[in-house]
Design a protein around this motif. Structure first.
Motif, PDB file in Angstrom:
ATOM      1  N   MET A   1       0.833  -1.181   0.000  1.00 38.17           N
ATOM      2  CA  MET A   1       0.000   0.000   0.000  1.00 38.17           C
ATOM      3  C   MET A   1       0.884   1.252   0.000  1.00 38.17           C
ATOM      4  N   ARG A   2       0.469   2.238  -0.772  1.00 45.49           N
ATOM      5  CA  ARG A   2       1.232   3.474  -0.895  1.00 45.49           C
ATOM      6  C   ARG A   2       1.148   4.299   0.386  1.00 45.49           C
ATOM      7  N   ASN A   3       2.263   4.948   0.710  1.00 47.84           N
ATOM      8  CA  ASN A   3       2.251   5.923   1.790  1.00 47.84           C
ATOM      9  C   ASN A   3       1.567   7.188   1.303  1.00 47.84           C
ATOM     10  N   LYS A   4       1.003   7.936   2.242  1.00 42.28           N
ATOM     11  CA  LYS A   4       0.330   9.182   1.910  1.00 42.28           C
ATOM     12  C   LYS A   4       0.919  10.291   2.768  1.00 42.28           C
ATOM     13  N   ILE A   5       1.162  11.445   2.134  1.00 37.98           N
ATOM     14  CA  ILE A   5       1.662  12.618   2.843  1.00 37.98           C
ATOM     15  C   ILE A   5       0.702  13.778   2.641  1.00 37.98           C
ATOM     16  N   LEU A   6       0.502  14.539   3.702  1.00 41.98           N
ATOM     17  CA  LEU A   6      -0.259  15.783   3.642  1.00 41.98           C
ATOM     18  C   LEU A   6       0.747  16.909   3.789  1.00 41.98           C
ATOM     19  N   ILE A   7       0.798  17.787   2.792  1.00 39.17           N
ATOM     20  CA  ILE A   7       1.718  18.920   2.796  1.00 39.17           C
ATOM     21  C   ILE A   7       0.903  20.198   2.925  1.00 39.17           C
ATOM     22  N   LEU A   8       1.194  20.976   3.957  1.00 39.44           N
ATOM     23  CA  LEU A   8       0.489  22.236   4.190  1.00 39.44           C
ATOM     24  C   LEU A   8       1.467  23.394   4.071  1.00 39.44           C
ATOM     25  N   ASP A   9       1.332  24.170   3.002  1.00 44.38           N
ATOM     26  CA  ASP A   9       2.170  25.346   2.779  1.00 44.38           C
ATOM     27  C   ASP A   9       1.447  26.256   1.799  1.00 44.38           C
ATOM     28  N   ASP A  10       1.536  27.563   2.017  1.00 43.97           N
ATOM     29  CA  ASP A  10       0.874  28.502   1.115  1.00 43.97           C
ATOM     30  C   ASP A  10       1.769  28.955  -0.028  1.00 43.97           C
ATOM     31  N   ASP A  11       2.998  28.456  -0.069  1.00 47.16           N
ATOM     32  CA  ASP A  11       3.927  28.769  -1.156  1.00 47.16           C
ATOM     33  C   ASP A  11       3.764  27.706  -2.244  1.00 47.16           C
ATOM     34  N   GLU A  12       3.222  28.120  -3.395  1.00 44.26           N
ATOM     35  CA  GLU A  12       2.939  27.171  -4.475  1.00 44.26           C
ATOM     36  C   GLU A  12       4.187  26.451  -4.979  1.00 44.26           C
ATOM     37  N   ASP A  13       5.326  27.147  -5.004  1.00 42.31           N
ATOM     38  CA  ASP A  13       6.564  26.517  -5.464  1.00 42.31           C
ATOM     39  C   ASP A  13       6.995  25.392  -4.525  1.00 42.31           C
ATOM     40  N   ASN A  24       7.597  10.943  -6.688  1.00 39.88           N
ATOM     41  CA  ASN A  24       8.686  10.104  -7.202  1.00 39.88           C
ATOM     42  C   ASN A  24       9.014   8.956  -6.256  1.00 39.88           C
ATOM     43  N   LEU A  25       8.636   9.100  -4.983  1.00 36.35           N
ATOM     44  CA  LEU A  25       8.814   8.021  -4.007  1.00 36.35           C
ATOM     45  C   LEU A  25       7.570   7.139  -3.931  1.00 36.35           C
ATOM     46  N   ASP A  26       6.643   7.371  -4.866  1.00 35.03           N
ATOM     47  CA  ASP A  26       5.386   6.629  -4.963  1.00 35.03           C
ATOM     48  C   ASP A  26       4.436   6.901  -3.789  1.00 35.03           C
ATOM     49  N   PHE A  27       4.504   8.107  -3.237  1.00 30.80           N
ATOM     50  CA  PHE A  27       3.551   8.541  -2.221  1.00 30.80           C
ATOM     51  C   PHE A  27       2.308   9.085  -2.904  1.00 30.80           C
ATOM     52  N   GLU A  28       1.188   8.953  -2.240  1.00 33.41           N
ATOM     53  CA  GLU A  28       0.001   9.713  -2.610  1.00 33.41           C
ATOM     54  C   GLU A  28       0.146  11.052  -1.896  1.00 33.41           C
ATOM     55  N   VAL A  42      -6.961  16.506   8.051  1.00 34.84           N
ATOM     56  CA  VAL A  42      -6.191  15.305   8.380  1.00 34.84           C
ATOM     57  C   VAL A  42      -7.104  14.084   8.450  1.00 34.84           C
ATOM     58  N   GLU A  43      -8.282  14.230   9.028  1.00 38.90           N
ATOM     59  CA  GLU A  43      -9.217  13.099   9.091  1.00 38.90           C
ATOM     60  C   GLU A  43      -9.655  12.657   7.701  1.00 38.90           C
ATOM     61  N   ASN A  44      -9.825  13.606   6.780  1.00 41.34           N
ATOM     62  CA  ASN A  44     -10.203  13.257   5.408  1.00 41.34           C
ATOM     63  C   ASN A  44      -9.055  12.587   4.658  1.00 41.34           C
ATOM     64  N   ALA A  45      -7.841  13.074   4.856  1.00 40.50           N
ATOM     65  CA  ALA A  45      -6.687  12.532   4.127  1.00 40.50           C
ATOM     66  C   ALA A  45      -6.134  11.275   4.789  1.00 40.50           C
ATOM     67  N   MET A  46      -6.171  11.209   6.119  1.00 42.29           N
ATOM     68  CA  MET A  46      -5.542  10.133   6.902  1.00 42.29           C
ATOM     69  C   MET A  46      -4.143   9.802   6.359  1.00 42.29           C
ATOM     70  N   PRO A  47      -3.254  10.822   6.392  1.00 37.23           N
ATOM     71  CA  PRO A  47      -1.899  10.626   5.877  1.00 37.23           C
ATOM     72  C   PRO A  47      -1.037   9.792   6.820  1.00 37.23           C
ATOM     73  N   ASP A  48       0.041   9.271   6.283  1.00 33.12           N
ATOM     74  CA  ASP A  48       1.027   8.547   7.075  1.00 33.12           C
ATOM     75  C   ASP A  48       2.023   9.513   7.705  1.00 33.12           C
ATOM     76  N   ILE A  49       2.131  10.712   7.122  1.00 39.67           N
ATOM     77  CA  ILE A  49       3.058  11.731   7.606  1.00 39.67           C
ATOM     78  C   ILE A  49       2.544  13.098   7.157  1.00 39.67           C
ATOM     79  N   ILE A  50       2.877  14.127   7.945  1.00 32.65           N
ATOM     80  CA  ILE A  50       2.421  15.489   7.651  1.00 32.65           C
ATOM     81  C   ILE A  50       3.627  16.413   7.628  1.00 32.65           C
ATOM     82  N   LEU A  51       3.672  17.269   6.618  1.00 39.65           N
ATOM     83  CA  LEU A  51       4.686  18.302   6.484  1.00 39.65           C
ATOM     84  C   LEU A  51       3.957  19.631   6.554  1.00 39.65           C
ATOM     85  N   ILE A  52       4.264  20.468   7.566  1.00 42.17           N
ATOM     86  CA  ILE A  52       3.506  21.700   7.755  1.00 42.17           C
ATOM     87  C   ILE A  52       4.430  22.899   7.941  1.00 42.17           C
TER      88      ILE A  52
END
Length: 122
Positions: A1-13, A24-28, A42-52
């Motif tokens: 099963m693929r890992n999932k990450i939630l990334i929260l940042d207002d910088d589009e780049d 590229n690491l095959d994450f969703e 977070v409850e909707n995404a249920m990520p394996d890791i969060i970057l904020i």
């Protein structure tokens, strides 16, 4: 099963480059430009890791992380707080983040940190 990450940042780049790294690491990848409804996101995404981002619009990175870490069903999800703020280690500790990353950062450093946290979680 693929890992999932939630990334929260207002910088589009940053969202783009971080998304490419993890795809590229095959994450969703799920991303958001704000932390207004952090628990719902977070409850909707249920990520394996969060970057904020510390300066994310809404609650901000510290308060959003504290909210997540005080929610029993979400508290075990590793959170990386990232920012250009000079006192980032103190902010990350105050937030209860699992780790932190100083901006600007090397993409390999981001990748290695995230994978290390996921291995430790398993």
């Amino acid at each position: 099963m693929r890992n999932k990450i939630l990334i929260l940042d207002d910088d589009e780049d940053i969202l783009y480059f971080c998304s490419v790294v993890f795809e590229n690491l095959d994450f969703e990848v799920v991303s958001s430009p704000h932390s207004k409804d952090i628990l719902e996101q977070v409850e909707n995404a249920m990520p394996d890791i969060i970057l904020i981002d510390n300066w994310i619009p809404g609650l901000g990175g510290v308060k959003a992380t504290q909210t997540l870490k005080s929610t029993p069903s979400l508290s075990e999800i590793p959170v990386i707080l990232f920012s250009a703020n000079s006192n980032l280690p103190t902010l990350a500790e105050e937030a209860g983040a699992d780790s932190y990353l100083k901006k600007p950062f090397d993409l390999d450093e981001l990748e290695n940190l995230a994978l290390s946290l996921l291995r430790n979680k398993a």
